[in-house]
Design an enzyme around this catalytic site. Structure first.
Site, mmCIF file in Angstrom:
data_model
loop_
_atom_site.group_PDB
_atom_site.id
_atom_site.type_symbol
_atom_site.label_atom_id
_atom_site.label_comp_id
_atom_site.label_asym_id
_atom_site.label_seq_id
_atom_site.Cartn_x
_atom_site.Cartn_y
_atom_site.Cartn_z
ATOM 1 N N ARG A 155 5.363 -14.386 17.189
ATOM 2 C CA ARG A 155 6.504 -13.867 16.442
ATOM 3 C C ARG A 155 6.679 -12.426 16.894
ATOM 4 O O ARG A 155 5.786 -11.856 17.540
ATOM 5 C CB ARG A 155 6.259 -13.942 14.933
ATOM 6 N N LEU A 156 7.803 -11.826 16.569
ATOM 7 C CA LEU A 156 7.982 -10.418 16.919
ATOM 8 C C LEU A 156 7.446 -9.554 15.791
ATOM 9 O O LEU A 156 7.553 -9.920 14.608
ATOM 10 C CB LEU A 156 9.458 -10.104 17.150
ATOM 11 N N PRO A 157 6.866 -8.392 16.128
ATOM 12 C CA PRO A 157 6.461 -7.476 15.065
ATOM 13 C C PRO A 157 7.683 -7.083 14.234
ATOM 14 O O PRO A 157 8.765 -6.886 14.778
ATOM 15 C CB PRO A 157 5.883 -6.268 15.820
ATOM 16 N N ARG A 160 7.780 -10.425 9.853
ATOM 17 C CA ARG A 160 7.211 -10.731 8.528
ATOM 18 C C ARG A 160 7.899 -9.866 7.464
ATOM 19 O O ARG A 160 8.298 -10.348 6.407
ATOM 20 C CB ARG A 160 5.704 -10.457 8.538
ATOM 21 N N ASP A 171 4.536 -0.960 13.403
ATOM 22 C CA ASP A 171 4.019 0.218 12.695
ATOM 23 C C ASP A 171 2.584 -0.107 12.337
ATOM 24 O O ASP A 171 2.340 -0.992 11.527
ATOM 25 C CB ASP A 171 4.868 0.443 11.431
ATOM 26 N N THR A 212 -6.458 7.545 9.508
ATOM 27 C CA THR A 212 -6.191 6.177 9.966
ATOM 28 C C THR A 212 -4.949 6.166 10.864
ATOM 29 O O THR A 212 -4.573 5.122 11.405
ATOM 30 C CB THR A 212 -6.012 5.220 8.776
ATOM 31 N N HIS A 253 2.005 13.563 1.971
ATOM 32 C CA HIS A 253 1.925 12.121 2.146
ATOM 33 C C HIS A 253 3.083 11.494 2.908
ATOM 34 O O HIS A 253 4.014 10.933 2.320
ATOM 35 C CB HIS A 253 1.766 11.388 0.801
ATOM 36 N N SER A 266 0.814 -1.211 0.000
ATOM 37 C CA SER A 266 0.000 0.000 0.000
ATOM 38 C C SER A 266 0.853 1.270 0.000
ATOM 39 O O SER A 266 0.322 2.367 -0.139
ATOM 40 C CB SER A 266 -0.974 -0.006 1.181
ATOM 41 N N HIS A 267 2.166 1.136 0.162
ATOM 42 C CA HIS A 267 3.039 2.313 0.057
ATOM 43 C C HIS A 267 4.121 2.125 -0.990
ATOM 44 O O HIS A 267 5.136 2.819 -0.980
ATOM 45 C CB HIS A 267 3.635 2.666 1.426
ATOM 46 N N GLU A 310 -4.952 -0.775 2.315
ATOM 47 C CA GLU A 310 -5.323 -2.192 2.245
ATOM 48 C C GLU A 310 -6.761 -2.336 1.732
ATOM 49 O O GLU A 310 -7.076 -3.246 0.962
ATOM 50 C CB GLU A 310 -5.209 -2.853 3.626
ATOM 51 N N ARG A 352 -6.060 2.277 5.131
ATOM 52 C CA ARG A 352 -6.938 2.567 3.984
ATOM 53 C C ARG A 352 -6.402 1.941 2.690
ATOM 54 O O ARG A 352 -7.156 1.431 1.867
ATOM 55 C CB ARG A 352 -7.101 4.080 3.794
HETATM 56 P P1 NDP Z 1 -0.647 -4.335 10.201
HETATM 57 O O1 NDP Z 1 -1.934 -4.466 10.923
HETATM 58 O O2 NDP Z 1 -0.414 -5.187 9.031
HETATM 59 O O3 NDP Z 1 0.546 -4.605 11.210
HETATM 60 C C1 NDP Z 1 0.711 -3.826 12.356
HETATM 61 C C2 NDP Z 1 1.968 -4.222 13.105
HETATM 62 O O4 NDP Z 1 1.724 -5.422 13.824
HETATM 63 C C3 NDP Z 1 3.152 -4.492 12.198
HETATM 64 O O5 NDP Z 1 4.299 -3.945 12.764
HETATM 65 C C4 NDP Z 1 3.192 -6.005 12.144
HETATM 66 O O6 NDP Z 1 4.497 -6.522 11.903
HETATM 67 C C5 NDP Z 1 2.715 -6.381 13.521
HETATM 68 N N1 NDP Z 1 2.109 -7.692 13.560
HETATM 69 C C6 NDP Z 1 1.146 -8.163 12.734
HETATM 70 N N2 NDP Z 1 0.805 -9.410 13.083
HETATM 71 C C7 NDP Z 1 1.569 -9.726 14.149
HETATM 72 C C8 NDP Z 1 1.695 -10.887 14.975
HETATM 73 N N3 NDP Z 1 0.946 -11.971 14.753
HETATM 74 N N4 NDP Z 1 2.593 -10.877 15.964
HETATM 75 C C9 NDP Z 1 3.359 -9.787 16.196
HETATM 76 N N5 NDP Z 1 3.288 -8.674 15.459
HETATM 77 C C10 NDP Z 1 2.403 -8.641 14.455
HETATM 78 O O7 NDP Z 1 -0.401 -2.790 9.817
HETATM 79 P P2 NDP Z 1 -1.473 -1.716 9.358
HETATM 80 O O8 NDP Z 1 -2.340 -2.319 8.310
HETATM 81 O O9 NDP Z 1 -2.120 -1.120 10.534
HETATM 82 O O10 NDP Z 1 -0.538 -0.601 8.677
HETATM 83 C C11 NDP Z 1 0.153 -0.929 7.484
HETATM 84 C C12 NDP Z 1 1.043 0.219 7.065
HETATM 85 O O11 NDP Z 1 0.265 1.307 6.609
HETATM 86 C C13 NDP Z 1 1.926 0.769 8.182
HETATM 87 O O12 NDP Z 1 3.220 0.848 7.658
HETATM 88 C C14 NDP Z 1 1.369 2.142 8.459
HETATM 89 O O13 NDP Z 1 2.334 3.127 8.817
HETATM 90 C C15 NDP Z 1 0.791 2.502 7.124
HETATM 91 N N6 NDP Z 1 -0.248 3.515 7.266
HETATM 92 C C16 NDP Z 1 0.008 4.793 6.843
HETATM 93 C C17 NDP Z 1 -0.949 5.783 6.976
HETATM 94 C C18 NDP Z 1 -0.680 7.183 6.565
HETATM 95 O O14 NDP Z 1 -1.551 8.022 6.667
HETATM 96 N N7 NDP Z 1 0.506 7.494 6.130
HETATM 97 C C19 NDP Z 1 -2.253 5.501 7.539
HETATM 98 C C20 NDP Z 1 -2.398 4.146 8.006
HETATM 99 C C21 NDP Z 1 -1.424 3.197 7.857
HETATM 100 P P3 NDP Z 1 4.904 -7.032 10.404
HETATM 101 O O15 NDP Z 1 5.055 -5.772 9.605
HETATM 102 O O16 NDP Z 1 6.156 -7.800 10.573
HETATM 103 O O17 NDP Z 1 3.742 -7.877 9.937
#
Ligand code: NDP
Length: 349
Positions: free
Chosen positions: A307-309, A312, A182, A164, A124, A51-52, A192, A190
């Site tokens: 797992r740790l954030p 993935r 993050d 968001t 952005h 998405s980015h 996604e 959004r």
């Molecule tokens: P996700 O819900 O996919 O993930 C959120 C965080 O949780 C990630 O760091 C992820 O690590 C971690 N995580 C997910 N599953 C697990 C698990 N089972 N155990 C441990 N950690 C976990 O992210 P979002 O969809 O909320 O956001 C996606 C991106 O969109 C982000 O980079 C965010 O900054 C960006 N965004 C930007 C906006 C803007 O206005 N600029 C607005 C909203 C979002 P991992 O990455 O390793 O999966």
């Protein structure tokens, strides 16, 4: 997230970077700005943070062609207080200012033990993990917050007020990549939901509500209605905090003001970002902080299913270095047209 039946094109990271750069240069970006934006987009593609990534390219190109964003921006760094920096982005896209601000932020945090950095007057702020991860690579703890257009309804309401509003956090580790999370304060980012709409997929019912406040799994209905905070009111209160930190505190737009500024055209949002950097060697346990962090991580990972954030993304990064990336054929066609000047980009994502 790509649907199974979406036709795809394979690219190496270098090919993707070159394509992005060509499109940005053909659209009026200068080399410095185009390089910073392309670096950031391909970094996102490399971690499969679609998405980015290239998905945003037509939108960025259209914003410079239309004159909304400055493709030749010269960001300026100012010191507002001993531990407070500000970057004025000169109306450009965020990546150049972010790249220029990294070293001054690190130096300021090391000198004071803590430093804050406000980004204003730029377009952005995308994913937050690249900046906080980089801080942790330099041994610091990093936080980042940003707000954008109003997409999320307040708890109990059905009209969007908050962005968001994501939050990023990074913690330095000794013999491993930083611990990074993050995440949006909405149930789904959004981007996604937009990707689900593009690829004909449903979203979970927790993602948002339709224009009349009705429950739905249709991504287009959520895009027309309102997204919801994650975990009910708790996500909404975090979104509220982010509006105040990345908007009101630093003199930048609230999400609703950013939307008014764009006139609802769907161009990239102007908005702010607040970053905090903490030097863990200046917070009372310079010798032990890292080992105690590792103790916590070991306790988490000792449980099956955890797992740790960040893990993935790091795994994706290793894979795409070897295998390259896949791009939907429709996006690839748009990119080739953009590169040759046959397409003016898309003013809306
Ligand atoms: P996700 O819900 O996919 O993930 C959120 C965080 O949780 C990630 O760091 C992820 O690590 C971690 N995580 C997910 N599953 C697990 C698990 N089972 N155990 C441990 N950690 C976990 O992210 P979002 O969809 O909320 O956001 C996606 C991106 O969109 C982000 O980079 C965010 O900054 C960006 N965004 C930007 C906006 C803007 O206005 N600029 C607005 C909203 C979002 P991992 O990455 O390793 O999966």
């Amino acid at each position: 997230m790509l649907g199974n039946n979406v036709e795809q094109v394979n690219l190496t990271l270098e090919e993707a970077h070159e394509l992005a750069l060509d499109c940005l240069l053909a659209s009026g970006f200068d080399t410095q700005n185009a390089t910073a934006v392309a670096d950031r987009m391909i970094q996102a593609e490399g971690d499969r943070c679609y998405s980015h990534g290239l998905f945003r390219l037509p939108w960025y190109c259209a914003a410079v062609k239309s004159g909304r964003a400055n493709g030749k921006a010269r960001p300026r760094i100012e010191s507002l207080a001993p531990a407070v920096l500000r970057v004025n982005g000169d109306n450009g896209f965020a990546p150049l200012g972010q790249a220029l601000a990294h070293e001054p932020l690190v130096a300021c945090a090391r000198q004071n033990g803590i430093a804050s950095l406000a980004f204003v007057n730029m377009y952005h702020i995308a994913a937050l993990w690249p900046e906080v991860e980089r801080l942790a690579d330099d041994g610091l703890c990093g936080f980042a917050f940003t707000a954008a257009y109003p997409y999320v309804a307040p708890a109990g309401g059905n009209k969007p007020v908050y962005g968001t509003n994501p939050m990023g956090f990074a913690w330095p580790r000794k013999n491993a990549p930083p611990l990074v999370f993050d995440q949006a304060s909405s149930a789904l980012a959004r981007g996604e939901i937009q990707l689900c709409a593009r690829d004909g997929l449903n979203v979970p019912e927790t993602a948002g509500i339709g224009p009349e406040g009705e429950a739905t799994t249709d991504p287009n209905a959520v895009l027309a209605g309102a997204q919801l905070g994650f975990g009910g009111y708790k996500g909404a209160t975090l979104a509220l905090m982010v509006e105040l930190l990345a908007g009101a505190l630093i003199g930048e737009f609230l999400s609703v003001e950013s939307f008014e500024d764009d006139g609802g055209q769907g161009g990239p949002p102007r908005g702010g970002e607040l970053m905090l950097a903490l030097d863990p060697t200046r917070h009372g346990d310079a010798e032990g902080f890292q080992a105690r962090g590792e103790r916590l991580f070991a306790a988490i990972l000792a449980q099956e299913g955890t797992r740790l954030p960040g893990a993935r993304r790091y795994a994706n990064r290793l894979q795409t270095l070897e295998q390259g990336i896949t791009v939907p054929a429709s996006l690839y066609t748009d990119i080739i047209a953009l590169k040759s000047g046959l397409n003016s980009g898309s003013s809306q994502v």
